[in-house]
Enzyme design. Structure first.
Site, PDB file in Angstrom:
ATOM      1  N   GLU A 202      -3.604  -9.564   3.902  1.00  0.00           N
ATOM      2  CA  GLU A 202      -4.391  -9.240   5.111  1.00  0.00           C
ATOM      3  C   GLU A 202      -5.514 -10.232   5.361  1.00  0.00           C
ATOM      4  OE1 GLU A 202      -3.472  -7.113   2.777  1.00  0.00           O
ATOM      5  OE2 GLU A 202      -2.801  -5.222   3.646  1.00  0.00           O
TER       6      GLU A 202
ATOM      7  N   GLU B 211       0.837  -1.208   0.000  1.00  0.00           N
ATOM      8  CA  GLU B 211       0.000   0.000   0.000  1.00  0.00           C
ATOM      9  C   GLU B 211       0.873   1.260   0.000  1.00  0.00           C
ATOM     10  OE1 GLU B 211      -2.342  -1.616   3.386  1.00  0.00           O
ATOM     11  OE2 GLU B 211      -4.053  -0.880   2.252  1.00  0.00           O
TER      12      GLU B 211
HETATM   13  N1  COA Z   1       4.362  -7.339  11.656  1.00  0.00           N
HETATM   14  C1  COA Z   1       5.059  -7.726  12.748  1.00  0.00           C
HETATM   15  N2  COA Z   1       5.941  -8.718  12.763  1.00  0.00           N
HETATM   16  C2  COA Z   1       6.119  -9.373  11.611  1.00  0.00           C
HETATM   17  C3  COA Z   1       5.426  -9.053  10.434  1.00  0.00           C
HETATM   18  C4  COA Z   1       4.516  -7.977  10.487  1.00  0.00           C
HETATM   19  N3  COA Z   1       3.827  -7.574   9.411  1.00  0.00           N
HETATM   20  N4  COA Z   1       5.805  -9.886   9.470  1.00  0.00           N
HETATM   21  C5  COA Z   1       6.715 -10.714  10.015  1.00  0.00           C
HETATM   22  N5  COA Z   1       6.907 -10.391  11.310  1.00  0.00           N
HETATM   23  C6  COA Z   1       7.856 -10.991  12.265  1.00  0.00           C
HETATM   24  C7  COA Z   1       7.451 -12.402  12.664  1.00  0.00           C
HETATM   25  O1  COA Z   1       6.556 -12.368  13.754  1.00  0.00           O
HETATM   26  C8  COA Z   1       8.788 -13.007  13.036  1.00  0.00           C
HETATM   27  O2  COA Z   1       9.105 -12.548  14.327  1.00  0.00           O
HETATM   28  P1  COA Z   1       9.938 -13.471  15.340  1.00  0.00           P
HETATM   29  O3  COA Z   1      11.233 -13.747  14.678  1.00  0.00           O
HETATM   30  O4  COA Z   1      10.034 -12.664  16.566  1.00  0.00           O
HETATM   31  O5  COA Z   1       9.110 -14.702  15.541  1.00  0.00           O
HETATM   32  C9  COA Z   1       9.758 -12.340  12.060  1.00  0.00           C
HETATM   33  O6  COA Z   1       9.100 -11.159  11.595  1.00  0.00           O
HETATM   34  C10 COA Z   1      10.104 -13.176  10.853  1.00  0.00           C
HETATM   35  O7  COA Z   1       8.884 -13.634  10.264  1.00  0.00           O
HETATM   36  P2  COA Z   1       8.709 -15.139   9.777  1.00  0.00           P
HETATM   37  O8  COA Z   1       7.307 -15.263   9.317  1.00  0.00           O
HETATM   38  O9  COA Z   1       9.173 -16.062  10.824  1.00  0.00           O
HETATM   39  O10 COA Z   1       9.734 -15.183   8.573  1.00  0.00           O
HETATM   40  P3  COA Z   1       9.566 -15.811   7.137  1.00  0.00           P
HETATM   41  O11 COA Z   1      10.821 -15.459   6.421  1.00  0.00           O
HETATM   42  O12 COA Z   1       9.148 -17.228   7.234  1.00  0.00           O
HETATM   43  O13 COA Z   1       8.339 -15.035   6.425  1.00  0.00           O
HETATM   44  C11 COA Z   1       7.013 -13.131   5.727  1.00  0.00           C
HETATM   45  C12 COA Z   1       8.409 -13.665   6.147  1.00  0.00           C
HETATM   46  C13 COA Z   1       7.103 -11.656   5.563  1.00  0.00           C
HETATM   47  C14 COA Z   1       6.599 -13.786   4.390  1.00  0.00           C
HETATM   48  C15 COA Z   1       5.981 -13.513   6.798  1.00  0.00           C
HETATM   49  O14 COA Z   1       6.473 -13.093   8.044  1.00  0.00           O
HETATM   50  C16 COA Z   1       4.625 -12.886   6.622  1.00  0.00           C
HETATM   51  O15 COA Z   1       3.832 -13.372   5.857  1.00  0.00           O
HETATM   52  N6  COA Z   1       4.356 -11.798   7.358  1.00  0.00           N
HETATM   53  C17 COA Z   1       3.061 -11.199   7.441  1.00  0.00           C
HETATM   54  C18 COA Z   1       2.747 -10.393   6.237  1.00  0.00           C
HETATM   55  C19 COA Z   1       1.388  -9.768   6.391  1.00  0.00           C
HETATM   56  O16 COA Z   1       0.405 -10.408   6.674  1.00  0.00           O
HETATM   57  N7  COA Z   1       1.344  -8.477   6.213  1.00  0.00           N
HETATM   58  C20 COA Z   1       0.116  -7.792   6.283  1.00  0.00           C
HETATM   59  C21 COA Z   1       0.095  -6.932   7.468  1.00  0.00           C
HETATM   60  S1  COA Z   1      -0.630  -5.367   6.990  1.00  0.00           S
END
Ligand code: COA
Length: 707
Positions: A129, A109
């Site tokens: 989301e 966004e």
């Molecule tokens: N907000 C807060 N923390 C987040 C985050 C977010 N949007 N996205 C990832 N993190 C944190 C995780 O909680 C994790 O924290 P930890 O190490 O303390 O457990 C760390 O970042 C790494 O994330 P992880 O998912 O374990 O790594 P990954 O490499 O397997 O995957 C992503 C990375 C970005 C693909 C995955 O974290 C993800 O899908 N995140 C959410 C994306 C999302 O839904 N965004 C929309 C929000 S508006």
């Protein structure tokens, strides 16, 4: 959090908020301030925005969502996002965003509010989301359809799957692709920014509109999507909200559409389904943190594996390894068993090819990685052995004795037992610290859960290796303690026990299954037993009867009768249901009612019509009570681990957050009151778990749910 560097006419703003550059409190404001600084500096002609480290931004910091307790707060949050992005989009000098790694959720966004988007070809963009029960709340539903059209915007916002940069480029979300690394991306973005500054003019996404000729098709796409949603079993809020918000992008001017998005986002953010999904997001990540296994504990590399037992589970596990590219020896007693096992594996792969989920080449590659054998030759070269022989303690003990002799001293020795004592196997191997449970769920190559069972002497390295391996195999690994049935099956037994009793009281197989699928389970308890095999349950009851678990467990006279009749479920064409030859459609069999009536009469139970609410309450309460026991006895490290296990192992509806979270939403005082009532009505096996009583006494839930 934000770095600002200006030179050569370009200001570069770097978001530096490890690990994933989430847009936490103050980050958007700092970006806005950086852009304002660039605008105020006459030597700056354009601004470039980029992420530090491995990624652009994985979205708004999800922790913020957990602090929103009212709809008003949620609305104010979305208002603030919209205002910041409006401000960035309004910049009077070109703002070019450079994307690498992930630009997800609020990250995308933010990128769409910048004027131009340059991306590494390896980058991914998406609006996930929906996986948190939400819709984009920072203008995503309004800007995305303006860039890529309504159909793709619907896919991105409702399926939640990101797309690669090349697809985003073809669709109009990304303006230019760059090959190479982050340095090449930055150089490309700076050059692009200079060119835009020179060319003059700024393109703002908000000013784009859907061509009048395309409006009807866009509206049809929204209506079609809405109709499709109506066909899914569970009416969730967020997918409908996404359709409504995207429709608003077509029918309303940008500001009015944005206002609609904010309202819909706020509705979703305070919904129980979103709270449940956000809870699971964090629970899943928390589950990776295991007490006694500190971060940085060395994990061994698994380059070669062996599986002992080529039956249904062994074959599925072999496929799981082959799918991850790990060569695997598959051992069974004789050639006939191996031929059957290999034929089943090929049949399963053929089915994947037929469904277009796998190419013929990938099939041959995977088959090439599985080597059938009847001997232990080559076991001295493998890094892990997974034992998947028949669920019989004596047989498993003898297998672990063999494994202790034929494998290297550092080889992980894992058992796929679903109930038996890991310590007994560890003892037999003579190498206790290497022994661990790897409990896969059926079908092993499909179900995402891996219950990792630590025995008394399992070493931290063996646990860390198992966790890393689980990820590589595409599984969610949850570490649990060594009790009968571990966490998943121990709780399942209580759920099944209650299902059997309901049947004896007068509920029907079909009604109980209907209630649970209506609740969101993929299959009810009886349908599930027909898939797993009633013979498996019978063996477990036999073991329990023999005192294997040291606890009194109830019998199911009806299930025992079915097993005596050779009705093992789908595999024999009949179990709790009947099946036509070649079909998996369960057909109600009046025989079960007859058997149930006989058993009720023998046990002196007056049959009655059992209301659906009672079925649901008793089955979910049985899970919560046993879950509380598992927790207080320390076999699960936290309630969240149980929720993750249930969602991935048995398909408990994620939007209900797992059995423990669901109990909190029902209210623990209600759960406890039910247990006390059931104890009066049905007997002492309905004893409240002490932890449950303590939590209720302290006015707490399993989690600190925010109201
Ligand atoms: N907000 C807060 N923390 C987040 C985050 C977010 N949007 N996205 C990832 N993190 C944190 C995780 O909680 C994790 O924290 P930890 O190490 O303390 O457990 C760390 O970042 C790494 O994330 P992880 O998912 O374990 O790594 P990954 O490499 O397997 O995957 C992503 C990375 C970005 C693909 C995955 O974290 C993800 O899908 N995140 C959410 C994306 C999302 O839904 N965004 C929309 C929000 S508006």
């Amino acid at each position: 959090m934000i770095r600002y560097e200006a030179g050569g006419g370009i200001a570069v703003i770097t978001i530096d908020n490890p690990p994933v550059n989430a847009l936490g409190s103050g980050v958007l404001e700092a970006i806005e301030a950086g852009i304002a600084r660039g605008l105020a500096d006459p030597s700056v002609q354009a601004v470039v925005l980029i992420g530090a480290g491995e990624t652009f931004a994985a979205g708004v910091d999800i922790n913020i969502f957990t602090t929103m307790t009212t709809r008003e707060q949620s609305l104010a949050l979305s208002d603030a996002f919209h205002a910041s992005l409006k401000n960035i989009e309004g910049a009077s000098k070109p703002v070019v965003v450079a994307l690498h790694g992930n630009a997800l959720g609020g990250g995308l966004e933010l990128a769409m509010s910048c004027h131009y988007r340059i991306a590494l070809s390896s980058a991914r963009v998406g609006q996930p989301e929906i996986l948190l029960g939400l819709i984009p709340g920072a203008g995503g539903t309004q800007r995305l359809p303006r860039l890529c059209g309504v159909p793709l915007a619907l896919d991105l916002c409702i399926d939640g799957k990101p797309v690669g940069a090349p697809r985003a480029h073809a669709a109009g979300i990304v303006d230019q692709l760059v090959d190479g690394d982050r340095d090449a991306l930055l150089a490309g973005a700076v050059a692009f920014a200079r060119a835009r500054a020179k060319a003059g003019g700024i393109r703002r996404t908000r000013d784009l509109s859907i061509a009048p000729a395309d409006v009807n098709a866009a509206l049809d796409a929204c209506d079609d999507r809405r109709a499709q949603l109506g066909k899914t079993a569970t009416p969730l809020l967020a997918p409908y909200a996404a359709v409504d918000a995207i429709k608003a992008a077509v029918t309303l001017p940008f500001d009015a559409g944005s206002a609609r998005e904010r309202e819909l986002f706020a509705d979703c953010l305070v919904s129980t389904e979103s709270r449940a999904l956000v809870h699971l997001f964090f629970a899943e990540r928390e589950a990776a943190k295991v007490p006694g296994v500190p971060k940085g504990t060395p994990a061994r590399d698994i380059r070669r594996a062996a599986i002992v037992g080529a039956g249904t589970m062994g074959g599925g596990i072999a496929m799981t390894y082959a799918n991850a590219g790990i060569p695997v020896l598959l051992k069974d007693m004789d050639d006939a068993a191996l031929r059957r096992g290999m034929a089943t594996i090929r049949r399963n792969y053929d089915a994947s090819v037929a469904k277009g989920r796998m190419t013929a080449d990938a099939l041959e590659r995977a088959m090439g990685l599985i080597t059938p054998t009847t001997s232990y030759d080559g076991f001295d070269a493998v890094d892990i052995v997974v034992e998947a022989v028949f669920e019989d303690l004596a047989l498993k003990i003898s297998t672990f004795g063999d494994l202790g002799r034929v494998t290297r001293h550092d080889c992980v020795l894992a058992s796929n037992t679903s109930t038996l004592d890991i310590d007994a196997l560890a003892h037999a191997s003579g190498r206790s610290s290497n022994v661990i449970g790897h409990h896969f769920f059926s079908p092993a190559n499909v179900m995402k859960l891996l219950e990792i069972v630590r025995g008394r002497d399992t070493g931290p390295e063996t646990i860390a290796t198992s966790q890393k391996l689980a990820k590589r195999l595409g599984k969610v690994g949850v570490v649990v303690g060594n009790c009968f049935g571990f966490v998943a099956n121990r709780m399942l037994l209580q759920y099944l026990r209650e299902s059997y009793l309901l049947l004896e009281e007068g509920a029907t197989v079909a009604a109980i299954d209907r209630v649970m699928t209506g609740f969101g389970m993929p299959v009810g308890p009886f349908g599930m037993e027909d898939i797993a095999g009633l013979d498996v349950g019978a063996r477990i009851r036999e073991h329990l009867r023999a005192g294997g678990a040291g606890t009194a467990w109830p019998e199911s006279a009806i299930a025992n009768r079915l097993v005596e009749m050779g009705r093992f479920g789908q595999k024999t064409g009949a179990g709790w249901y009947r099946y036509e030859s070649g079909s998996r459609t369960p057909l109600v069999d009046p025989l079960i009612d007859t058997l149930a009536s006989e058993v009720s009469a023998q046990r002196g139970i007056a049959r009655r019509a059992v209301p659906d609410e009672e079925v649901l309450a008793r089955l979910t309460t049985a899970l919560a009570n046993e879950g509380a026991r598992v927790l207080e006895e320390g076999y699960a490290s936290r309630a969240g681990d149980i929720d993750v296990i249930y969602c991935y192992g048995f398909g408990f509806p994620r939007y209900r957050g797992g059995p423990m979270f669901y109990a909190d939403t029902v209210g623990l005082p209600t759960v406890l009151a039910r247990i006390r009532e059931y104890r009066e009505r049905f007997g002492d096996y309905w004893k409240p778990a002490p932890l449950l009583e303590q939590l209720v006494g302290a006015g707490r839930g399993f989690y600190r749910l925010k109201e």
